[in-house]
Design a protein around this motif. Structure first.
Motif, PDB file in Angstrom:
ATOM      1  N   UNK A  71      -7.982  -3.077   8.075  1.00 41.14           N
ATOM      2  CA  UNK A  71      -7.853  -4.530   7.909  1.00 41.14           C
ATOM      3  C   UNK A  71      -6.788  -5.108   8.839  1.00 41.14           C
ATOM      4  N   UNK A  72      -5.777  -4.316   9.158  1.00 44.55           N
ATOM      5  CA  UNK A  72      -4.718  -4.784  10.050  1.00 44.55           C
ATOM      6  C   UNK A  72      -5.259  -5.131  11.432  1.00 44.55           C
ATOM      7  N   UNK A  73      -6.434  -4.593  11.785  1.00 41.59           N
ATOM      8  CA  UNK A  73      -7.031  -4.899  13.073  1.00 41.59           C
ATOM      9  C   UNK A  73      -8.263  -5.771  12.985  1.00 41.59           C
ATOM     10  N   UNK A  74      -8.516  -6.361  11.808  1.00 42.07           N
ATOM     11  CA  UNK A  74      -9.729  -7.165  11.613  1.00 42.07           C
ATOM     12  C   UNK A  74      -9.446  -8.644  11.823  1.00 42.07           C
ATOM     13  N   UNK A  75     -10.501  -9.372  12.155  1.00 42.41           N
ATOM     14  CA  UNK A  75     -10.419 -10.820  12.303  1.00 42.41           C
ATOM     15  C   UNK A  75     -11.743 -11.421  11.850  1.00 42.41           C
ATOM     16  N   UNK A  76     -11.816 -12.746  11.856  1.00 44.55           N
ATOM     17  CA  UNK A  76     -13.067 -13.445  11.590  1.00 44.55           C
ATOM     18  C   UNK A  76     -13.686 -13.132  10.243  1.00 44.55           C
ATOM     19  N   UNK A  77     -15.017 -13.012  10.241  1.00 46.12           N
ATOM     20  CA  UNK A  77     -15.751 -12.817   8.990  1.00 46.12           C
ATOM     21  C   UNK A  77     -15.434 -11.477   8.340  1.00 46.12           C
ATOM     22  N   UNK A  78     -15.214 -10.449   9.141  1.00 45.25           N
ATOM     23  CA  UNK A  78     -14.899  -9.139   8.567  1.00 45.25           C
ATOM     24  C   UNK A  78     -13.584  -9.175   7.813  1.00 45.25           C
ATOM     25  N   UNK A  79     -12.578  -9.843   8.371  1.00 51.53           N
ATOM     26  CA  UNK A  79     -11.283  -9.949   7.704  1.00 51.53           C
ATOM     27  C   UNK A  79     -11.414 -10.691   6.384  1.00 51.53           C
ATOM     28  N   UNK A 318     -20.432  -2.003  -2.182  1.00 50.11           N
ATOM     29  CA  UNK A 318     -19.430  -2.940  -2.696  1.00 50.11           C
ATOM     30  C   UNK A 318     -19.586  -4.329  -2.084  1.00 50.11           C
ATOM     31  N   UNK A 319     -20.241  -4.407  -0.928  1.00 50.52           N
ATOM     32  CA  UNK A 319     -20.479  -5.716  -0.322  1.00 50.52           C
ATOM     33  C   UNK A 319     -19.846  -5.925   1.037  1.00 50.52           C
ATOM     34  N   UNK A 320     -19.358  -4.866   1.685  1.00 47.45           N
ATOM     35  CA  UNK A 320     -18.739  -5.016   2.998  1.00 47.45           C
ATOM     36  C   UNK A 320     -19.793  -4.966   4.104  1.00 47.45           C
ATOM     37  N   UNK A 321     -20.725  -5.889   4.055  1.00 44.07           N
ATOM     38  CA  UNK A 321     -21.842  -5.899   5.007  1.00 44.07           C
ATOM     39  C   UNK A 321     -21.382  -6.264   6.414  1.00 44.07           C
ATOM     40  N   UNK A 322     -20.673  -7.367   6.549  1.00 41.63           N
ATOM     41  CA  UNK A 322     -20.199  -7.806   7.867  1.00 41.63           C
ATOM     42  C   UNK A 322     -19.211  -6.811   8.450  1.00 41.63           C
ATOM     43  N   UNK A 323     -18.331  -6.286   7.604  1.00 38.01           N
ATOM     44  CA  UNK A 323     -17.319  -5.335   8.058  1.00 38.01           C
ATOM     45  C   UNK A 323     -17.955  -4.118   8.706  1.00 38.01           C
ATOM     46  N   UNK A 324     -19.070  -3.667   8.154  1.00 38.62           N
ATOM     47  CA  UNK A 324     -19.705  -2.441   8.626  1.00 38.62           C
ATOM     48  C   UNK A 324     -20.727  -2.675   9.738  1.00 38.62           C
ATOM     49  N   UNK A 325     -20.953  -3.931  10.102  1.00 36.05           N
ATOM     50  CA  UNK A 325     -21.953  -4.210  11.136  1.00 36.05           C
ATOM     51  C   UNK A 325     -21.394  -4.969  12.338  1.00 36.05           C
ATOM     52  N   UNK A 326     -20.245  -5.612  12.192  1.00 36.64           N
ATOM     53  CA  UNK A 326     -19.724  -6.436  13.272  1.00 36.64           C
ATOM     54  C   UNK A 326     -19.415  -5.611  14.522  1.00 36.64           C
ATOM     55  N   UNK A 327     -19.628  -6.231  15.684  1.00 35.19           N
ATOM     56  CA  UNK A 327     -19.218  -5.630  16.950  1.00 35.19           C
ATOM     57  C   UNK A 327     -18.181  -6.508  17.648  1.00 35.19           C
ATOM     58  N   UNK A 330     -13.386  -6.440  15.214  1.00 37.25           N
ATOM     59  CA  UNK A 330     -12.340  -5.434  15.359  1.00 37.25           C
ATOM     60  C   UNK A 330     -11.915  -5.286  16.816  1.00 37.25           C
ATOM     61  N   UNK A 331     -12.116  -6.353  17.608  1.00 39.13           N
ATOM     62  CA  UNK A 331     -11.709  -6.321  19.015  1.00 39.13           C
ATOM     63  C   UNK A 331     -10.209  -6.116  19.163  1.00 39.13           C
ATOM     64  N   UNK A 332      -9.436  -6.503  18.147  1.00 39.17           N
ATOM     65  CA  UNK A 332      -7.987  -6.291  18.188  1.00 39.17           C
ATOM     66  C   UNK A 332      -7.659  -4.807  18.296  1.00 39.17           C
ATOM     67  N   UNK A 333      -8.545  -3.960  17.750  1.00 37.25           N
ATOM     68  CA  UNK A 333      -8.330  -2.511  17.819  1.00 37.25           C
ATOM     69  C   UNK A 333      -8.907  -1.962  19.123  1.00 37.25           C
ATOM     70  N   UNK A 334     -10.215  -2.132  19.316  1.00 40.21           N
ATOM     71  CA  UNK A 334     -10.892  -1.725  20.540  1.00 40.21           C
ATOM     72  C   UNK A 334     -12.003  -2.732  20.825  1.00 40.21           C
ATOM     73  N   UNK A 335     -12.301  -2.995  22.089  1.00 42.68           N
ATOM     74  CA  UNK A 335     -13.347  -3.967  22.416  1.00 42.68           C
ATOM     75  C   UNK A 335     -14.709  -3.541  21.871  1.00 42.68           C
ATOM     76  N   UNK A 336     -15.316  -4.417  21.071  1.00 36.72           N
ATOM     77  CA  UNK A 336     -16.652  -4.149  20.558  1.00 36.72           C
ATOM     78  C   UNK A 336     -16.708  -3.047  19.521  1.00 36.72           C
ATOM     79  N   UNK A 337     -15.581  -2.760  18.855  1.00 33.48           N
ATOM     80  CA  UNK A 337     -15.558  -1.654  17.895  1.00 33.48           C
ATOM     81  C   UNK A 337     -16.512  -1.911  16.734  1.00 33.48           C
ATOM     82  N   UNK A 338     -17.344  -0.915  16.420  1.00 36.32           N
ATOM     83  CA  UNK A 338     -18.233  -0.966  15.265  1.00 36.32           C
ATOM     84  C   UNK A 338     -17.946   0.268  14.410  1.00 36.32           C
TER      85      UNK A 338
END
Length: 406
Positions: A71-79, A318-327, A330-338
């Motif tokens: 979560x420390x590296x998440x943004x947008x809908x995933x966060x 549990x409902x983490x759909x966007x978190x597990x599909x976004x590309x 998580x750009x804060x961690x690595x570009x395009x990380x999925x």
């Protein structure tokens, strides 16, 4: 990446953000956030236990810490989704997690030093955070600073395509930080990954008052399939006791700082331990924390169990759909990380002298935007043709073929 190197025995070089020191943290400053962490951990534990039948051992604490690092590296809908689904604090989340980790570090020690047949009188609790990243993929500076400041770690740059080197390095990290109770990383190795986040928790402690081994005897235990005989420990000692509609519970103390919370559903409970969902367990916690100690004659079986979880599937449920599909989130961690994989292994041994347990949670991902293609390679490891050519004219002065170079 603006990194400084420091030593990391039995693992690849550990790189941390330049000039960033671990922040001091006082858990008294974050009562609301820590309460949210406990609630979140209970929900995660409920989901882990519900995913498997029979004997199950899980570490919601390890999973919570790993998810907080993600979560420390998440943004947008995933966060936003992670905060909502997991019930994480929207403010001071990393600061509060730092305080939680610092509280556990008061009991830190080397898991490899423990004689597991004689657990230590003072509990030994070793938590470790590790992050292996592909050396060809940039790791965000801000993310590295957060890891260093609040999670006490950096990253290990590796080549994920070199499975012969990287897989053993990750396994060595797991083995070292669990005292050998877990020897390998819980998720299958995938050379396409560029990111592997790990948290480990190791616990070893003697009971405040050990059970007398002479008093242990085989006694009946009612399972769903019938009654079986199991080794049952016996002891009379002072501990917190509470009861409520459909349950009884005690806090069996270790030497200091920790208890084993034991919750017994009523005999007429259709689902047995499965009826103890997160809300009910929160009710039990409040009741036990308010209870005065009293003498309890306790009968408790010994056990030695282990479990494996496909955490990614559980998080999806549990409902983490966007978190597990976004590309992109998580750009804060690595570009395009999925996120590609998430798994946990856990085990526990409970006997007359105390308890030893270990868990490892692993969350893996793949950068989809910038990972370069490997340099082209060719190996002349079978029969081949050769020429010696004059470049100016193209004349082959010599020509041959190799069937066996000996």
């Amino acid at each position: 990446m603006g990194l400084a190197a420091c030593a990391a025995p039995s693992a690849p070089e550990l790189l941390t953000a330049d000039g960033i020191e671990r922040a001091s943290a006082d858990r008294a400053a974050y009562p609301d956030e820590l309460a949210m962490f406990r609630t979140s951990a209970l929900r995660l534990g409920d989901a882990l236990l519900a995913s498997e039948e029979g004997n199950v051992i899980a570490s919601p604490g390890s999973l919570l810490i790993a998810l907080a690092m993600l979560r420390a590296g998440a943004s947008g809908e995933a966060a936003a989704e992670m905060d909502a689904v997991l019930g994480l604090p929207e403010a001071d989340r990393d600061e509060a997690m730092n305080a939680l980790l610092a509280s556990l570090e008061e009991y830190d020690g080397d898991p490899g030093s423990v004689d597991e047949d004689n657990p230590p009188a003072k509990p030994l609790v070793h938590t470790a955070n590790g992050l292996f990243v592909d050396r060809d993929v940039p790791t965000g500076r801000g993310y590295l600073e957060t890891l260093a400041k609040h999670y006490g770690t950096g990253v290990h740059p590796v080549d994920f395509r070199d499975q012969a080197v990287t897989a053993p390095a990750i396994d060595a990290w797991v083995n070292k930080n669990t005292g050998g109770r877990i020897e390998k990383a819980p998720a299958p190795y995938d050379p396409n990954n560029t990111f592997s986040l790990l948290n480990s928790v190791y616990f070893a402690a003697a009971w405040d008052i050990p059970f007398d081994a002479e008093a242990t005897s085989d006694e009946p235990f009612a399972t769903a399939d019938g009654t079986v005989d199991v080794p049952m420990m016996h002891g009379l000692q002072e501990m917190a006791y509470a009861e409520g509609p459909g349950w009884q519970a005690v806090d069996l103390p270790y030497g200091e700082g920790f208890v084993m919370r034991l919750v017994l559903p009523a005999k007429d409970s259709d689902g047995g331990a499965g009826t103890l969902n997160a809300d009910r367990l929160a009710e039990v916690a409040l009741a036990l924390e308010a209870a005065d100690p009293e003498d309890v004659d306790l009968a408790l079986p010994t056990w030695d169990h282990k479990s494996h979880f496909d955490v990614r599937a559980i998080l999806e449920q549990l409902g983490l759909q966007k978190t597990l599909s976004t590309t992109s989130d998580f750009d804060t961690i690595q570009p395009g990380l999925v996120i590609t994989q998430a798994a946990q292994d856990a085990n526990i041994t409970v006997a007359e002298k105390g308890t030893v347990a270990a868990a490892v949670t692993q969350i893996n991902g793949m950068a989809t935007s910038v990972r370069p293609e490997p340099a082209r390679s060719i190996s002349f490891d079978r029969p081949f043709h050769y020429q010696i050519v004059h470049v100016g004219t193209g004349l082959p002065l010599f020509m041959g073929k190799i069937a066996d170079p000996r």
